[in-house]
Motif scaffolding. Structure first.
Motif, PDB file in Angstrom:
ATOM      1  N   ILE A 164       0.820  -1.208   0.000  1.00 32.09           N
ATOM      2  CA  ILE A 164       0.000   0.000   0.000  1.00 32.09           C
ATOM      3  C   ILE A 164       0.857   1.261   0.000  1.00 32.09           C
ATOM      4  O   ILE A 164       1.967   1.280   0.532  1.00 32.09           O
ATOM      5  N   LEU A 165       0.329   2.275  -0.641  1.00 32.36           N
ATOM      6  CA  LEU A 165       0.894   3.618  -0.567  1.00 32.36           C
ATOM      7  C   LEU A 165      -0.133   4.490   0.133  1.00 32.36           C
ATOM      8  O   LEU A 165      -1.281   4.591  -0.312  1.00 32.36           O
ATOM      9  N   GLU A 208       3.439  -4.401   2.607  1.00 34.42           N
ATOM     10  CA  GLU A 208       4.413  -3.313   2.707  1.00 34.42           C
ATOM     11  C   GLU A 208       3.671  -1.986   2.785  1.00 34.42           C
ATOM     12  O   GLU A 208       2.597  -1.843   2.187  1.00 34.42           O
ATOM     13  N   ILE A 209       4.256  -1.040   3.493  1.00 32.59           N
ATOM     14  CA  ILE A 209       3.658   0.291   3.622  1.00 32.59           C
ATOM     15  C   ILE A 209       4.654   1.329   3.142  1.00 32.59           C
ATOM     16  O   ILE A 209       5.814   1.367   3.582  1.00 32.59           O
ATOM     17  N   HIS A 210       4.205   2.161   2.207  1.00 36.15           N
ATOM     18  CA  HIS A 210       4.978   3.319   1.767  1.00 36.15           C
ATOM     19  C   HIS A 210       4.127   4.560   1.977  1.00 36.15           C
ATOM     20  O   HIS A 210       2.896   4.488   1.980  1.00 36.15           O
ATOM     21  N   ARG A 211       4.763   5.685   2.145  1.00 38.98           N
ATOM     22  CA  ARG A 211       4.038   6.919   2.424  1.00 38.98           C
ATOM     23  C   ARG A 211       4.519   8.068   1.537  1.00 38.98           C
ATOM     24  O   ARG A 211       5.727   8.234   1.325  1.00 38.98           O
ATOM     25  N   LEU A 212       3.554   8.833   1.062  1.00 36.00           N
ATOM     26  CA  LEU A 212       3.838  10.090   0.375  1.00 36.00           C
ATOM     27  C   LEU A 212       3.237  11.194   1.235  1.00 36.00           C
ATOM     28  O   LEU A 212       2.017  11.256   1.413  1.00 36.00           O
ATOM     29  N   LEU A 213       4.087  12.036   1.786  1.00 38.57           N
ATOM     30  CA  LEU A 213       3.617  13.104   2.660  1.00 38.57           C
ATOM     31  C   LEU A 213       3.264  14.345   1.835  1.00 38.57           C
ATOM     32  O   LEU A 213       4.045  14.791   0.996  1.00 38.57           O
ATOM     33  N   ASP A 248      -1.639  18.657  -8.987  1.00 39.04           N
ATOM     34  CA  ASP A 248      -0.961  18.076 -10.154  1.00 39.04           C
ATOM     35  C   ASP A 248       0.318  17.354  -9.754  1.00 39.04           C
ATOM     36  O   ASP A 248       0.649  16.284 -10.296  1.00 39.04           O
ATOM     37  N   GLN A 249       1.040  17.941  -8.817  1.00 38.99           N
ATOM     38  CA  GLN A 249       2.294  17.342  -8.363  1.00 38.99           C
ATOM     39  C   GLN A 249       2.028  16.034  -7.616  1.00 38.99           C
ATOM     40  O   GLN A 249       2.738  15.036  -7.805  1.00 38.99           O
ATOM     41  N   ILE A 250       0.996  16.028  -6.778  1.00 38.67           N
ATOM     42  CA  ILE A 250       0.648  14.812  -6.028  1.00 38.67           C
ATOM     43  C   ILE A 250       0.225  13.703  -6.991  1.00 38.67           C
ATOM     44  O   ILE A 250       0.686  12.556  -6.888  1.00 38.67           O
ATOM     45  N   SER A 292      11.126   5.257   7.788  1.00 40.64           N
ATOM     46  CA  SER A 292      11.584   4.370   6.712  1.00 40.64           C
ATOM     47  C   SER A 292      10.525   4.136   5.642  1.00 40.64           C
ATOM     48  O   SER A 292      10.853   3.719   4.527  1.00 40.64           O
ATOM     49  N   GLN A 293       9.276   4.406   5.966  1.00 39.78           N
ATOM     50  CA  GLN A 293       8.173   4.188   5.016  1.00 39.78           C
ATOM     51  C   GLN A 293       7.974   5.373   4.077  1.00 39.78           C
ATOM     52  O   GLN A 293       7.302   5.249   3.056  1.00 39.78           O
ATOM     53  N   ILE A 294       8.559   6.506   4.403  1.00 42.00           N
ATOM     54  CA  ILE A 294       8.348   7.725   3.605  1.00 42.00           C
ATOM     55  C   ILE A 294       9.180   7.671   2.332  1.00 42.00           C
ATOM     56  O   ILE A 294      10.409   7.595   2.381  1.00 42.00           O
ATOM     57  N   ILE A 295       8.502   7.699   1.192  1.00 43.11           N
ATOM     58  CA  ILE A 295       9.216   7.639  -0.094  1.00 43.11           C
ATOM     59  C   ILE A 295       9.226   8.984  -0.808  1.00 43.11           C
ATOM     60  O   ILE A 295       9.879   9.129  -1.848  1.00 43.11           O
ATOM     61  N   GLY A 296       8.478   9.955  -0.285  1.00 42.67           N
ATOM     62  CA  GLY A 296       8.464  11.257  -0.922  1.00 42.67           C
ATOM     63  C   GLY A 296       7.716  12.270  -0.088  1.00 42.67           C
ATOM     64  O   GLY A 296       6.900  11.918   0.769  1.00 42.67           O
TER      65      GLY A 296
END
Length: 309
Positions: free
Chosen positions: A179-180, A201-206, A217-219, A302-306
């Protein structure tokens, strides 16, 4: 205004307006016209159909009705976490009127049956329905819609008796999946409570904690870089409503799931009303809830990818 004065004011308001809204609500609503799933059936529908979800609450409907009634007039207050934007209002109306395969529009099931809530919340939904009834009355589009409050399962609900069982159904949505989570910078969904521990797995976009639509648009562009087999969970207020729709059209499963983590926290706390939660941004608690502090948690970091903030 003191707490005592506020309680007196609220008591008088309820005494005067509760019967007024109750009577008018039952007069105007047509439960057979709203083809609405309740909370559990909404969850089961999402699991079965692997669909994307856009949710509409009072804030989204405020923007739509202002647009329909006042056109290009932009001097309109909605909330400090998302200011009125005519483009956002237009997109919200577009999504609300859409009928795209693989995408579910959700509005409060309380618009069909307000008795699932108790106290002020019941009157609140009756009032919201009446203030914007042109969106629900005389609508010839009988498309299936889900319950926007499937993520708001704890406070003041009459219909949900076993919260643990309900949460077990919710968790099936992301069970075993990558998941993101695209969320406000300080929302921190699932941090410290294990809500998403059954995900692979967990990833995050803040993203911005307020006025996320300014970076829309950027998101969208950033999320579209990930593979389409990743489940996207969105907690970005009004922006998530539109984002889930655009991502669905691009072949993603994206679910506007805002509030689910806070409701889960309140459930664990056995809270009786909306309260602040340590280290998490709670937009509905204006006194101490809208935090902007850093969190030094290694697993979370560690989950933050952007970041788009």
């Amino acid at each position: 205004m003191s707490d005592v004065q506020e309680k007196i004011r609220l008591f008088i308001w309820r005494l005067v307006y509760t019967p007024y809204y109750r009577i008018k609500f039952h007069f105007y609503r047509n439960p057979n016209q709203l083809h609405l799933l309740n909370s559990i059936d909404t969850i089961l529908y999402i699991i079965k159909n692997k669909c994307s979800v856009s949710r509409y609450g009072d804030g989204e409907f405020q923007m739509i009705t202002h647009l329909k009634r006042h056109g290009t007039i932009e001097n309109f207050h909605v909330d400090t976490f998302q200011h009125y934007d005519i483009q956002l209002a237009s997109r919200l109306l577009e999504v609300y009127e859409s009928n795209v395969t693989g995408h579910l529009v959700c509005i409060p099931y309380a618009f069909k049956d307000s008795s699932i809530y108790k106290g002020y919340e019941r009157t609140f939904f009756e009032r919201e329905f009446l203030w914007r009834k042109e969106l629900f009355i005389g609508n010839k589009n009988f498309k299936l819609m889900g319950d926007a409050c499937f993520t708001r399962f704890y406070l003041n609900r009459r219909d949900i008796k076993d919260y643990d069982l309900y949460v077990s159904y919710l968790k099936k949505i992301w069970n075993g999946k990558n998941i993101l989570i695209a969320e406000g910078e300080y929302s921190r969904l699932g941090v410290g409570n294990g809500l998403f521990d059954n995900a692979a797995e967990i990833h995050r976009l803040l993203c911005p904690s307020t006025d996320a639509f300014n970076k829309y648009d950027q998101i969208l562009s950033e999320i579209k870089k990930i593979p389409r087999n990743i489940l996207i969970l969105l907690a970005l207020g009004h922006t998530a409503t539109v984002l889930a729709y655009d991502l669905a059209k691009c072949g993603y499963q994206a679910i506007d799931i805002g509030h689910v983590d806070i409701e889960y926290e309140w459930m664990r706390m056995k809270a009786k009303h909306k309260v602040s939660v340590p280290n998490k941004y709670v937009n509905e608690v204006t006194n101490g809830g809208r935090i902007d502090s850093d969190l030094n948690d290694a697993a979370y970091q560690s989950q933050i990818i952007g970041r788009i903030c």
